[in-house]
Design a protein around this motif. Structure first.
Motif, PDB file in Angstrom:
ATOM      1  N   ILE A  77       0.860  -1.185   0.000  1.00 18.72           N
ATOM      2  CA  ILE A  77       0.000   0.000   0.000  1.00 18.72           C
ATOM      3  C   ILE A  77       0.898   1.238   0.000  1.00 18.72           C
ATOM      4  CG2 ILE A  77      -1.962  -1.090   1.141  1.00 18.72           C
ATOM      5  CD1 ILE A  77      -1.012   0.161   3.767  1.00 18.72           C
ATOM      6  N   SER A  78       0.339   2.325  -0.453  1.00 16.57           N
ATOM      7  CA  SER A  78       1.098   3.573  -0.520  1.00 16.57           C
ATOM      8  C   SER A  78       0.266   4.725   0.020  1.00 16.57           C
ATOM      9  CB  SER A  78       1.520   3.867  -1.962  1.00 16.57           C
ATOM     10  OG  SER A  78       0.383   4.105  -2.778  1.00 16.57           O
ATOM     11  N   PHE A  79       0.931   5.771   0.381  1.00 19.01           N
ATOM     12  CA  PHE A  79       0.271   7.014   0.800  1.00 19.01           C
ATOM     13  C   PHE A  79       1.137   8.164   0.309  1.00 19.01           C
ATOM     14  CE2 PHE A  79       3.157   5.747   4.119  1.00 19.01           C
ATOM     15  CZ  PHE A  79       3.806   6.913   4.484  1.00 19.01           C
ATOM     16  N   SER A  80       0.595   9.356   0.341  1.00 19.12           N
ATOM     17  CA  SER A  80       1.291  10.509  -0.253  1.00 19.12           C
ATOM     18  C   SER A  80       1.626  11.565   0.784  1.00 19.12           C
ATOM     19  CB  SER A  80       0.429  11.145  -1.350  1.00 19.12           C
ATOM     20  OG  SER A  80       0.181  10.237  -2.389  1.00 19.12           O
ATOM     21  N   HIS A  81       2.673  12.306   0.480  1.00 17.25           N
ATOM     22  CA  HIS A  81       2.968  13.559   1.169  1.00 17.25           C
ATOM     23  C   HIS A  81       2.462  14.680   0.267  1.00 17.25           C
ATOM     24  CE1 HIS A  81       6.149  12.655   4.442  1.00 17.25           C
ATOM     25  NE2 HIS A  81       5.303  11.648   4.326  1.00 17.25           N
ATOM     26  N   HIS A  82       1.677  15.571   0.839  1.00 13.31           N
ATOM     27  CA  HIS A  82       1.028  16.620   0.048  1.00 13.31           C
ATOM     28  C   HIS A  82       1.530  18.002   0.435  1.00 13.31           C
ATOM     29  CE1 HIS A  82      -2.020  13.749  -1.433  1.00 13.31           C
ATOM     30  NE2 HIS A  82      -2.030  13.282  -0.191  1.00 13.31           N
ATOM     31  N   ILE A  83       1.538  18.880  -0.556  1.00 10.60           N
ATOM     32  CA  ILE A  83       1.665  20.311  -0.275  1.00 10.60           C
ATOM     33  C   ILE A  83       0.245  20.850  -0.203  1.00 10.60           C
ATOM     34  CG2 ILE A  83       2.558  22.532  -1.048  1.00 10.60           C
ATOM     35  CD1 ILE A  83       4.654  21.065  -2.668  1.00 10.60           C
ATOM     36  N   VAL A  84      -0.135  21.343   0.957  1.00  9.01           N
ATOM     37  CA  VAL A  84      -1.482  21.864   1.141  1.00  9.01           C
ATOM     38  C   VAL A  84      -1.418  23.347   1.466  1.00  9.01           C
ATOM     39  CG1 VAL A  84      -2.471  19.654   1.851  1.00  9.01           C
ATOM     40  CG2 VAL A  84      -1.503  21.188   3.570  1.00  9.01           C
ATOM     41  N   ALA A  85      -2.519  24.028   1.201  1.00  8.48           N
ATOM     42  CA  ALA A  85      -2.623  25.461   1.471  1.00  8.48           C
ATOM     43  C   ALA A  85      -3.865  25.726   2.308  1.00  8.48           C
ATOM     44  CB  ALA A  85      -2.692  26.247   0.159  1.00  8.48           C
ATOM     45  N   ARG A  86      -3.841  26.843   3.018  1.00  9.09           N
ATOM     46  CA  ARG A  86      -5.041  27.255   3.745  1.00  9.09           C
ATOM     47  C   ARG A  86      -6.176  27.504   2.776  1.00  9.09           C
ATOM     48  NH1 ARG A  86      -2.267  31.530   5.751  1.00  9.09           N
ATOM     49  NH2 ARG A  86      -3.989  32.825   5.014  1.00  9.09           N
ATOM     50  N   LYS A  87      -7.353  27.130   3.185  1.00 10.00           N
ATOM     51  CA  LYS A  87      -8.527  27.284   2.326  1.00 10.00           C
ATOM     52  C   LYS A  87      -8.770  28.743   1.962  1.00 10.00           C
ATOM     53  CE  LYS A  87     -12.059  24.897   3.573  1.00 10.00           C
ATOM     54  NZ  LYS A  87     -13.273  24.409   4.290  1.00 10.00           N
ATOM     55  N   ASP A  88      -8.461  29.668   2.885  1.00 14.33           N
ATOM     56  CA  ASP A  88      -8.740  31.084   2.641  1.00 14.33           C
ATOM     57  C   ASP A  88      -7.609  31.787   1.890  1.00 14.33           C
ATOM     58  OD1 ASP A  88      -6.893  30.951   4.646  1.00 14.33           O
ATOM     59  OD2 ASP A  88      -7.870  32.391   5.972  1.00 14.33           O
ATOM     60  N   LEU A  89      -6.579  31.065   1.482  1.00 13.63           N
ATOM     61  CA  LEU A  89      -5.498  31.675   0.713  1.00 13.63           C
ATOM     62  C   LEU A  89      -6.010  32.008  -0.688  1.00 13.63           C
ATOM     63  CD1 LEU A  89      -2.540  32.408   1.215  1.00 13.63           C
ATOM     64  CD2 LEU A  89      -1.887  30.252   0.156  1.00 13.63           C
ATOM     65  N   SER A  90      -5.629  33.165  -1.199  1.00 15.71           N
ATOM     66  CA  SER A  90      -6.131  33.661  -2.478  1.00 15.71           C
ATOM     67  C   SER A  90      -5.957  32.636  -3.595  1.00 15.71           C
ATOM     68  CB  SER A  90      -5.401  34.958  -2.848  1.00 15.71           C
ATOM     69  OG  SER A  90      -5.603  35.290  -4.201  1.00 15.71           O
ATOM     70  N   ASP A  91      -7.019  32.462  -4.408  1.00 17.29           N
ATOM     71  CA  ASP A  91      -6.947  31.557  -5.562  1.00 17.29           C
ATOM     72  C   ASP A  91      -5.851  31.989  -6.521  1.00 17.29           C
ATOM     73  OD1 ASP A  91      -9.112  30.467  -4.341  1.00 17.29           O
ATOM     74  OD2 ASP A  91     -10.561  30.926  -5.918  1.00 17.29           O
ATOM     75  N   VAL A  92      -5.723  33.294  -6.704  1.00 15.57           N
ATOM     76  CA  VAL A  92      -4.698  33.814  -7.629  1.00 15.57           C
ATOM     77  C   VAL A  92      -3.304  33.467  -7.127  1.00 15.57           C
ATOM     78  CG1 VAL A  92      -3.722  35.913  -8.644  1.00 15.57           C
ATOM     79  CG2 VAL A  92      -6.204  35.674  -8.409  1.00 15.57           C
ATOM     80  N   THR A  93      -3.088  33.621  -5.828  1.00 13.95           N
ATOM     81  CA  THR A  93      -1.780  33.329  -5.246  1.00 13.95           C
ATOM     82  C   THR A  93      -1.443  31.841  -5.360  1.00 13.95           C
ATOM     83  OG1 THR A  93      -1.990  35.175  -3.689  1.00 13.95           O
ATOM     84  CG2 THR A  93      -0.406  33.447  -3.139  1.00 13.95           C
ATOM     85  N   VAL A  94      -2.404  30.986  -5.044  1.00 15.46           N
ATOM     86  CA  VAL A  94      -2.166  29.540  -5.115  1.00 15.46           C
ATOM     87  C   VAL A  94      -1.936  29.104  -6.558  1.00 15.46           C
ATOM     88  CG1 VAL A  94      -3.177  27.266  -4.702  1.00 15.46           C
ATOM     89  CG2 VAL A  94      -3.455  29.078  -3.001  1.00 15.46           C
ATOM     90  N   ALA A  95      -2.693  29.674  -7.494  1.00 15.05           N
ATOM     91  CA  ALA A  95      -2.494  29.330  -8.904  1.00 15.05           C
ATOM     92  C   ALA A  95      -1.103  29.736  -9.369  1.00 15.05           C
ATOM     93  CB  ALA A  95      -3.561  30.001  -9.759  1.00 15.05           C
TER      94      ALA A  95
END
Length: 449
Positions: free
Chosen positions: A251-269
């Protein structure tokens, strides 16, 4: 005019300031740990690459004790991004930006010891046979222990009947070489040097380790969506013969880069775009960067994708004009409205000058009629001087913008007619005898002949 100019400069300055703030570098805090981990090294490489490329998004790493601590910082709003394990509790305010790497669970049993005075270890070929034995777990994180318990429970093995010992990743090879356990579990990428060294350390006396297949990987993934069924290809950990010598289910699992939900869409893009644009350059110095993948954009994904990252993946990222076209349009409309208002206000301030000039034009027309009846050259000269004063005032009004060019043209026609009338009347008076001029003047003065 000055009010209109000030308004134009204010709007232009506002637009220029808005463009500057929109284009200035944005620094994002990213929580990652523990120290000396592959995750931290990848983030440090990305941080340096973003800075050297003068990217719009810059990174500021915050070192933590591990993925769990990084996740807590994100949950508390003390960081913008975080590197977390997919099989740990994911903060409610976290949304996926990218998959940093995938990790596989590797279970193996060292070969039995050989030689005089050495007792052969227990024969273990299946996960279900781990009951009553000691299992060594590489790494101090509780997440790896939980991973082992999930596997054991799937095969009906009570974790309480398995002695679990942990040792630091840096001491993994030494612990395995010292035969401190009957079987071992490591979790990491397929090219993990820590796992490869630990497996190599368990190879002795010409024997090869036995890899325990997790044949129920699909069932585990069904019951625990954070895990996926995977395989370990033959020869993944090197050696001769190959380790393993055949494909092994796991079985495998991942390490993710996550962002705060309220972080600007433009910034995350923008961050996601930069991440995948610069990944190739980072790979030459840090090959693990090749494992970075786009996030799962399915609605039923274990970690919901951030809208900004989804816009990049789906090719729907907005350009500068897409984002600010409405503001630019309304700014131009406001500029036009303010210009019109300024022109009206300027005209309102000059209404007295226009009214005065209109009175002067009426006076010129009156003098035109009087000149045609005048019997005195002195009177005509006096009117001529007054007409010159009217001309001077009219030109001043035109230069100040109080009257338009059409009004100036009308005045010029009236002035020309006046000059003709004066010239004609003077010529007539000069041709008449003096006694006749006096009689005509007396008649006009008294109304009798």
């Amino acid at each position: 005019m000055f009010i209109t100019l000030a308004a134009i400069l204010a709007i232009v300055g506002t637009l220029a300031g808005g463009y500057y703030f929109a284009m200035r570098p944005v620094i994002l805090r990213i929580a990652v740990g523990p120290g000396n981990s592959d995750d931290l090294r990848v983030v440090q490489a990305l941080t340096q690459a973003f800075t050297q490329a003068h990217s719009h998004i810059r990174l500021h790493p915050i070192q933590t004790d591990g993925p769990a601590a990084s996740a807590q910082l994100l949950a508390d709003g003390k960081t913008d991004l975080a590197i977390i394990r997919g099989d740990l509790d994911v903060p409610k305010n976290a949304q996926a930006v990218a998959t940093l790497r995938k990790n596989v669970a590797v279970l193996w049993v060292p070969p039995p010891a050989k030689g005089k005075g050495k007792k052969a270890g227990p024969k273990i070929t299946k996960v279900a046979q781990l009951a009553g034995h000691r299992v060594g777990v590489v790494g101090r994180t509780p997440a790896n222990v939980n991973l082992l318990k999930v596997i054991l429970q799937q095969y009906g093995v009570d974790p309480g009947k398995v002695e679990i010992v942990q040792f630091p990743a840096s001491d993994a090879a030494e612990a395995v070489r010292g035969q401190k356990a009957d079987a071992y579990l490591a979790a990491g990428p397929l090219n993990s040097k820590i796992t490869a060294d630990a497996i190599a350390a368990s190879t002795h006396d010409g024997g090869a380790p036995t890899f325990l297949a997790i044949d129920s990987a699909e069932a585990i993934a069904q019951n625990h969506p954070v895990y996926e069924a995977s395989e370990i290809p033959a020869g993944s950990f090197g050696g001769s013969p190959d380790r393993p010598d055949d494909e092994v289910k796991t079985i495998s699992f991942s390490h993710h880069i996550v962002a705060r939900k309220d972080l600007s869409d433009v910034t995350v893009a923008a961050f996601t775009r930069q991440l995948f644009a610069i990944r190739q350059a980072v790979m030459s110095e840090f090959p693990l960067a090749a494992k970075i993948e786009t996030p799962d954009t399915d609605k039923d994904a274990a970690i919901p994708v951030h809208p900004g990252a989804a816009a990049f993946v789906d090719g729907e990222e907005k350009t500068f004009l897409d984002r600010y076209s409405d503001y630019i349009w309304w700014g131009l409309m406001g500029l036009s409205a303010m210009g019109s208002a300024g022109a009206w206000f300027a005209g309102y301030l000059k209404k007295d000058e226009r009214h005065n000039n209109s009175s002067l034009r009426e006076r010129l027309l009156e003098m035109l009629a009087a000149a045609r009846r005048s019997d005195s050259t002195e009177e005509l000269d006096h009117m001529q001087a007054e007409a010159d004063d009217i001309l001077r005032d009219t030109l001043h009004c035109f230069e100040a913008g109080a009257i338009e060019e059409g009004a100036l043209t009308a005045f010029n026609i009236a002035l020309g007619q006046f000059h003709h009338a004066v010239a004609d009347r003077k010529a007539l008076l000069m041709s008449m005898p003096q006694n006749l001029q006096r009689a005509s003047a007396q008649f006009r003065a008294t109304g009798t002949l």
